[in-house]
Design a protein around this motif. Structure first.
Motif, PDB file in Angstrom:
ATOM      1  N   ASN A  95       0.856  -1.169   0.000  1.00 50.85           N
ATOM      2  CA  ASN A  95       0.000   0.000   0.000  1.00 50.85           C
ATOM      3  C   ASN A  95       0.899   1.228   0.000  1.00 50.85           C
ATOM      4  O   ASN A  95       1.678   1.424   0.936  1.00 50.85           O
ATOM      5  N   PHE A 155       2.136  -5.982   3.160  1.00 55.68           N
ATOM      6  CA  PHE A 155       1.303  -7.028   3.742  1.00 55.68           C
ATOM      7  C   PHE A 155       1.574  -8.352   3.039  1.00 55.68           C
ATOM      8  O   PHE A 155       1.945  -8.374   1.865  1.00 55.68           O
ATOM      9  N   CYS A 181      -2.139 -12.707   2.398  1.00 47.69           N
ATOM     10  CA  CYS A 181      -3.361 -12.903   3.176  1.00 47.69           C
ATOM     11  C   CYS A 181      -3.696 -11.714   4.067  1.00 47.69           C
ATOM     12  O   CYS A 181      -4.623 -11.779   4.868  1.00 47.69           O
ATOM     13  N   GLY A 182      -2.940 -10.615   3.958  1.00 46.72           N
ATOM     14  CA  GLY A 182      -3.289  -9.395   4.665  1.00 46.72           C
ATOM     15  C   GLY A 182      -2.584  -9.149   5.978  1.00 46.72           C
ATOM     16  O   GLY A 182      -2.876  -8.183   6.664  1.00 46.72           O
ATOM     17  N   THR A 183      -1.634  -9.998   6.372  1.00 46.49           N
ATOM     18  CA  THR A 183      -0.880  -9.783   7.605  1.00 46.49           C
ATOM     19  C   THR A 183       0.170  -8.705   7.370  1.00 46.49           C
ATOM     20  O   THR A 183       0.901  -8.747   6.389  1.00 46.49           O
ATOM     21  N   SER A 184       0.246  -7.731   8.263  1.00 49.58           N
ATOM     22  CA  SER A 184       1.237  -6.670   8.139  1.00 49.58           C
ATOM     23  C   SER A 184       2.641  -7.255   8.272  1.00 49.58           C
ATOM     24  O   SER A 184       2.932  -8.004   9.199  1.00 49.58           O
ATOM     25  N   THR A 203      -6.974  -8.578  -2.836  1.00 53.67           N
ATOM     26  CA  THR A 203      -7.193  -9.659  -1.878  1.00 53.67           C
ATOM     27  C   THR A 203      -6.864 -10.984  -2.539  1.00 53.67           C
ATOM     28  O   THR A 203      -6.881 -11.114  -3.758  1.00 53.67           O
ATOM     29  N   CYS A 259      -6.524 -18.353   2.011  1.00 54.54           N
ATOM     30  CA  CYS A 259      -5.775 -17.907   3.188  1.00 54.54           C
ATOM     31  C   CYS A 259      -6.310 -18.628   4.418  1.00 54.54           C
ATOM     32  O   CYS A 259      -7.507 -18.898   4.508  1.00 54.54           O
TER      33      CYS A 259
END
Length: 127
Positions: free
Chosen positions: A20, A33, A36-39, A122, A126
């Motif tokens: 991002n 990220f 799967c969206g984990t920072s 996305t 996940c």
């Protein structure tokens, strides 16, 4: 990956990530990220004409006595009507604690980033 002096004991840095980028004039804020969206990491960057440079650091806990610090510099050019960035990614892996010999080391790879529409970055399957 085009070059690695890290051997097989350092986790792979290759793979899909979501980045991002928030821009204010020539300065970028970077949030990385997992698919799967984990920072994973935060950092900074800059834009000069069509050249982009991103810098971020992440820590990877291997054991209670060993943490790897991965410092990454990604640089490239904005192409295809501002839809892609292609260039190089260079990561330096160093140790905090007792991680054994062979560190610091370096991993170089080709970089290809593609813009996705807001909310569409996305991934499925996940956990």
């Amino acid at each position: 990956v085009t070059f690695s002096s890290c051997g097989s004991r350092v986790p792979s840095l290759a793979g899909t990530q979501v980045v991002n980028l928030s821009q204010s004039d020539a300065i970028l804020d970077v949030n990385v990220f997992s698919a799967c969206g984990t920072s994973i990491a935060t950092g900074v960057g800059s834009v000069t004409g069509s050249s982009v440079s991103l810098n971020f650091t992440q820590n990877f806990h291997v054991s209670p006595n060993c943490t790897l610090r991965i410092q990454t510099v990604q640089s490239g050019s904005v192409e295809s009507g501002e839809q892609t960035i292609s260039g190089t990614s260079r990561s330096t892996v160093s140790a905090m604690g007792n991680c054994g010999s062979g560190l610091p080391c370096e991993v170089k790879a080709n970089l290809l980033m593609g813009r996705c529409a807001p909310g569409s970055c996305t991934f499925q399957n996940c956990p």
